[in-house]
Design a protein around this motif. Structure first.
Motif, PDB file in Angstrom:
ATOM      1  N   MET A   1       0.826  -1.138   0.171  1.00  0.00           N
ATOM      2  CA  MET A   1      -0.006   0.069  -0.011  1.00  0.00           C
ATOM      3  C   MET A   1       0.924   1.026  -0.103  1.00  0.00           C
ATOM      4  O   MET A   1       1.735   1.359   0.707  1.00  0.00           O
ATOM      5  CB  MET A   1      -0.725  -0.084   1.110  1.00  0.00           C
ATOM      6  CG  MET A   1      -1.898   1.112   1.246  1.00  0.00           C
ATOM      7  SD  MET A   1      -2.718   1.096   2.961  1.00  0.00           S
ATOM      8  CE  MET A   1      -3.434  -0.412   3.084  1.00  0.00           C
ATOM      9  N   TYR A  25      -9.714  -7.211  -7.184  1.00  0.00           N
ATOM     10  CA  TYR A  25      -9.855  -6.727  -5.709  1.00  0.00           C
ATOM     11  C   TYR A  25     -10.027  -4.968  -5.811  1.00  0.00           C
ATOM     12  O   TYR A  25      -9.697  -4.649  -7.210  1.00  0.00           O
ATOM     13  CB  TYR A  25      -8.674  -7.017  -4.614  1.00  0.00           C
ATOM     14  CG  TYR A  25      -7.506  -6.724  -5.759  1.00  0.00           C
ATOM     15  CD1 TYR A  25      -6.749  -5.669  -5.872  1.00  0.00           C
ATOM     16  CD2 TYR A  25      -6.688  -8.020  -6.305  1.00  0.00           C
ATOM     17  CE1 TYR A  25      -5.544  -5.476  -6.380  1.00  0.00           C
ATOM     18  CE2 TYR A  25      -5.559  -7.746  -6.902  1.00  0.00           C
ATOM     19  CZ  TYR A  25      -5.056  -6.678  -6.948  1.00  0.00           C
ATOM     20  OH  TYR A  25      -3.959  -6.461  -7.743  1.00  0.00           O
ATOM     21  N   ARG A  28      -6.068  -0.881  -3.857  1.00  0.00           N
ATOM     22  CA  ARG A  28      -5.341  -0.976  -2.601  1.00  0.00           C
ATOM     23  C   ARG A  28      -4.481   0.324  -2.328  1.00  0.00           C
ATOM     24  O   ARG A  28      -3.925   0.175  -1.145  1.00  0.00           O
ATOM     25  CB  ARG A  28      -4.110  -2.165  -2.900  1.00  0.00           C
ATOM     26  CG  ARG A  28      -4.844  -3.693  -3.306  1.00  0.00           C
ATOM     27  CD  ARG A  28      -3.652  -4.486  -3.623  1.00  0.00           C
ATOM     28  NE  ARG A  28      -2.845  -4.739  -2.441  1.00  0.00           N
ATOM     29  CZ  ARG A  28      -1.801  -5.648  -2.538  1.00  0.00           C
ATOM     30  NH1 ARG A  28      -1.621  -6.263  -3.600  1.00  0.00           N
ATOM     31  NH2 ARG A  28      -1.153  -5.922  -1.451  1.00  0.00           N
ATOM     32  N   TRP A  30      -3.988   3.903  -0.337  1.00  0.00           N
ATOM     33  CA  TRP A  30      -4.681   4.664   0.449  1.00  0.00           C
ATOM     34  C   TRP A  30      -4.423   6.198  -0.245  1.00  0.00           C
ATOM     35  O   TRP A  30      -3.432   6.722  -0.505  1.00  0.00           O
ATOM     36  CB  TRP A  30      -3.791   4.547   1.900  1.00  0.00           C
ATOM     37  CG  TRP A  30      -3.863   5.842   2.751  1.00  0.00           C
ATOM     38  CD1 TRP A  30      -3.019   6.561   3.293  1.00  0.00           C
ATOM     39  CD2 TRP A  30      -4.961   5.763   3.898  1.00  0.00           C
ATOM     40  NE1 TRP A  30      -3.520   7.048   4.191  1.00  0.00           N
ATOM     41  CE2 TRP A  30      -4.706   6.806   4.721  1.00  0.00           C
ATOM     42  CE3 TRP A  30      -6.128   5.304   3.782  1.00  0.00           C
ATOM     43  CZ2 TRP A  30      -5.695   7.213   5.494  1.00  0.00           C
ATOM     44  CZ3 TRP A  30      -7.151   5.386   4.862  1.00  0.00           C
ATOM     45  CH2 TRP A  30      -6.688   6.604   5.784  1.00  0.00           C
ATOM     46  N   LEU A  72      -9.815   4.058   2.008  1.00  0.00           N
ATOM     47  CA  LEU A  72      -9.217   2.696   1.020  1.00  0.00           C
ATOM     48  C   LEU A  72     -10.336   1.659   1.521  1.00  0.00           C
ATOM     49  O   LEU A  72     -10.587   1.436   2.711  1.00  0.00           O
ATOM     50  CB  LEU A  72      -7.879   2.295   1.614  1.00  0.00           C
ATOM     51  CG  LEU A  72      -7.495   1.089   1.610  1.00  0.00           C
ATOM     52  CD1 LEU A  72      -7.338   0.729  -0.073  1.00  0.00           C
ATOM     53  CD2 LEU A  72      -6.087   0.635   2.303  1.00  0.00           C
ATOM     54  N   ARG A  74      -9.867  -1.801   1.496  1.00  0.00           N
ATOM     55  CA  ARG A  74      -9.080  -3.018   1.013  1.00  0.00           C
ATOM     56  C   ARG A  74      -9.647  -4.373   1.212  1.00  0.00           C
ATOM     57  O   ARG A  74     -10.042  -4.809   2.097  1.00  0.00           O
ATOM     58  CB  ARG A  74      -8.042  -2.761   2.194  1.00  0.00           C
ATOM     59  CG  ARG A  74      -6.378  -3.246   2.070  1.00  0.00           C
ATOM     60  CD  ARG A  74      -6.172  -4.946   2.201  1.00  0.00           C
ATOM     61  NE  ARG A  74      -4.952  -5.364   2.138  1.00  0.00           N
ATOM     62  CZ  ARG A  74      -4.523  -6.451   2.165  1.00  0.00           C
ATOM     63  NH1 ARG A  74      -5.229  -7.460   2.345  1.00  0.00           N
ATOM     64  NH2 ARG A  74      -3.277  -6.621   2.091  1.00  0.00           N
ATOM     65  N   SER A  75      -9.311  -5.215   0.173  1.00  0.00           N
ATOM     66  CA  SER A  75      -9.951  -6.290  -0.064  1.00  0.00           C
ATOM     67  C   SER A  75      -9.532  -7.442   0.941  1.00  0.00           C
ATOM     68  O   SER A  75      -8.215  -7.352   0.984  1.00  0.00           O
ATOM     69  CB  SER A  75     -10.070  -7.023  -1.505  1.00  0.00           C
ATOM     70  OG  SER A  75     -10.752  -6.031  -2.202  1.00  0.00           O
ATOM     71  N   ASN A  77      -7.356 -10.744   2.072  1.00  0.00           N
ATOM     72  CA  ASN A  77      -6.212 -11.336   1.345  1.00  0.00           C
ATOM     73  C   ASN A  77      -6.372 -12.078   0.314  1.00  0.00           C
ATOM     74  O   ASN A  77      -5.940 -12.467  -0.463  1.00  0.00           O
ATOM     75  CB  ASN A  77      -5.149 -11.777   2.593  1.00  0.00           C
ATOM     76  CG  ASN A  77      -4.671 -10.682   3.304  1.00  0.00           C
ATOM     77  OD1 ASN A  77      -4.450  -9.671   3.016  1.00  0.00           O
ATOM     78  ND2 ASN A  77      -4.407 -10.938   4.551  1.00  0.00           N
ATOM     79  N   TYR A 190       0.585  -0.098   6.777  1.00  0.00           N
ATOM     80  CA  TYR A 190      -0.445  -0.377   6.631  1.00  0.00           C
ATOM     81  C   TYR A 190      -0.694  -1.613   5.859  1.00  0.00           C
ATOM     82  O   TYR A 190      -1.421  -2.870   6.370  1.00  0.00           O
ATOM     83  CB  TYR A 190      -1.386   0.526   6.132  1.00  0.00           C
ATOM     84  CG  TYR A 190      -2.107   1.715   6.764  1.00  0.00           C
ATOM     85  CD1 TYR A 190      -1.497   2.026   7.796  1.00  0.00           C
ATOM     86  CD2 TYR A 190      -3.163   2.398   6.167  1.00  0.00           C
ATOM     87  CE1 TYR A 190      -2.028   3.341   8.741  1.00  0.00           C
ATOM     88  CE2 TYR A 190      -3.709   3.589   6.965  1.00  0.00           C
ATOM     89  CZ  TYR A 190      -3.022   3.931   8.106  1.00  0.00           C
ATOM     90  OH  TYR A 190      -3.700   5.035   8.977  1.00  0.00           O
ATOM     91  N   GLU A 191       0.121  -1.707   4.802  1.00  0.00           N
ATOM     92  CA  GLU A 191      -0.046  -3.054   4.011  1.00  0.00           C
ATOM     93  C   GLU A 191       0.518  -4.173   4.932  1.00  0.00           C
ATOM     94  O   GLU A 191      -0.091  -5.466   4.789  1.00  0.00           O
ATOM     95  CB  GLU A 191       0.759  -2.910   2.939  1.00  0.00           C
ATOM     96  CG  GLU A 191       0.741  -4.041   1.818  1.00  0.00           C
ATOM     97  CD  GLU A 191      -0.562  -4.153   1.096  1.00  0.00           C
ATOM     98  OE1 GLU A 191      -0.834  -5.521   0.777  1.00  0.00           O
ATOM     99  OE2 GLU A 191      -1.575  -3.459   1.240  1.00  0.00           O
ATOM    100  N   MET A 194      -1.951  -5.374   7.300  1.00  0.00           N
ATOM    101  CA  MET A 194      -3.070  -6.125   6.669  1.00  0.00           C
ATOM    102  C   MET A 194      -2.884  -7.391   6.320  1.00  0.00           C
ATOM    103  O   MET A 194      -3.545  -8.455   6.030  1.00  0.00           O
ATOM    104  CB  MET A 194      -3.844  -5.341   5.503  1.00  0.00           C
ATOM    105  CG  MET A 194      -4.253  -4.316   5.992  1.00  0.00           C
ATOM    106  SD  MET A 194      -5.639  -4.230   7.056  1.00  0.00           S
ATOM    107  CE  MET A 194      -6.549  -5.204   6.653  1.00  0.00           C
TER     108      MET A 194
END
Length: 291
Positions: A1, A25, A28, A30, A72, A74-75, A77, A190-191, A194
């Motif tokens: 991200m 998805y 991704r 932000w 965001l 965010r789908s 994983n 953030y990524e 997640m």
């Protein structure tokens, strides 16, 4: 991200922009932009970040976002796996505050719109019958053109403006701390969270990703997320737990460990602190709603 970056959505030849999104998805990155945005999730599940808010999302999620508010969807994983057969679908509308020539802030006929737009600066989550009505209107909008499409957009905004089922998302006083010149370090953090929230994530680990000392990282992260790293991580885990309780027939204990918590007592406490009810109450209320 990546770090929150500013995007511009609307071509100069259009009053507003309507998009139907179909992809493995959702985006991704932000990001934030100067346009207002109404977004309907038709298919797909994950975690929604708006300003300093973290919430699970699934089909039917409907949100109205004001300008320059970072966000965001965010789908989960499993949507990101190379061989995944899952997909996401949504409808998004972008428009600027002066898309009617500046009337909204100057003419008394648009007073309700003016107040709606002011509230949208915190982001608005739409619920109840309003969500059903507006979702249907957005689907109809996909098949309209010209003046008919503008009239339909005005109807959508009027429905939102008259509703008492639109709830503010970001906390009062939240200010977007990101700039175009900001680095991508918060996005990398953030990524990482997640991707790995089900495992133990130490402060030193994420501070190293941001290339900061632990004390500097604490200050930096709180200035961006409006909460501590530990609170942020807990909210991500609780959001995932809500999805599991909502979607799957798992025991509370199974949900606890599947969401990254080490003890059931800590999970129950943090879940109640954040949602106001216990995981078991949440599960029972959802089952009652389904019935």
């Amino acid at each position: 991200m990546k770090a929150a970056v500013r995007k511009s959505a609307i071509p100069g030849s259009k009053s507003f922009l309507l998009k139907e999104l179909i992809a493995p998805y959702f985006d991704r990155s932000w990001h934030f932009h100067q346009e207002y945005q109404i977004f309907l999730v038709q298919e797909g599940r994950g975690t929604r970040f708006v300003g300093d808010s973290i919430r699970a999302f699934w089909e039917g999620d409907l949100v109205f976002i004001g300008p320059n508010l970072p966000h965001l969807w965010r789908s989960d994983n499993e949507y990101l796996h190379k061989n995944s057969l899952l997909q996401t679908r949504g409808i998004v509308i972008y428009f600027e505050e002066d898309f009617l020539g500046g009337c909204i802030s100057k003419k008394e006929e648009f007073e309700l719109f003016y107040h709606l737009f002011a509230r949208a600066k915190q982001g608005l989550e739409v619920h109840g019958n309003t969500k059903s009505v507006v979702s249907h209107m957005m689907e109809e909008l996909l098949h309209l053109t010209g003046v008919d499409s503008i009239i339909q957009l005005l109807r959508i905004m009027n429905t939102l403006a008259l509703s008492d089922e639109c709830i503010e998302i970001a906390h009062v006083g939240y200010i977007n701390p990101s700039t175009e010149a900001d680095t991508d370090r918060i996005g990398r953090v953030y990524e990482h969270i997640m991707l790995h929230f089900k495992n133990k994530i130490s402060l030193g680990e994420v501070a190293a990703i941001a290339n900061l000392s632990q004390s500097s990282f604490n200050r930096y992260f709180k200035s961006r997320a409006n909460k501590s790293f530990s609170d942020f991580l807990s909210e991500v885990r609780i959001g995932h737990a809500c999805k599991l309780l909502h979607e799957q027939d798992l025991t509370v204990s199974q949900v606890c460990y599947e969401s990254g918590f080490n003890t059931l007592s800590n999970f129950n406490k943090q879940f109640k602190d954040l949602t106001g009810i216990t995981p078991l109450q949440y599960k029972k209320e959802h089952q009652k709603h389904q019935l």
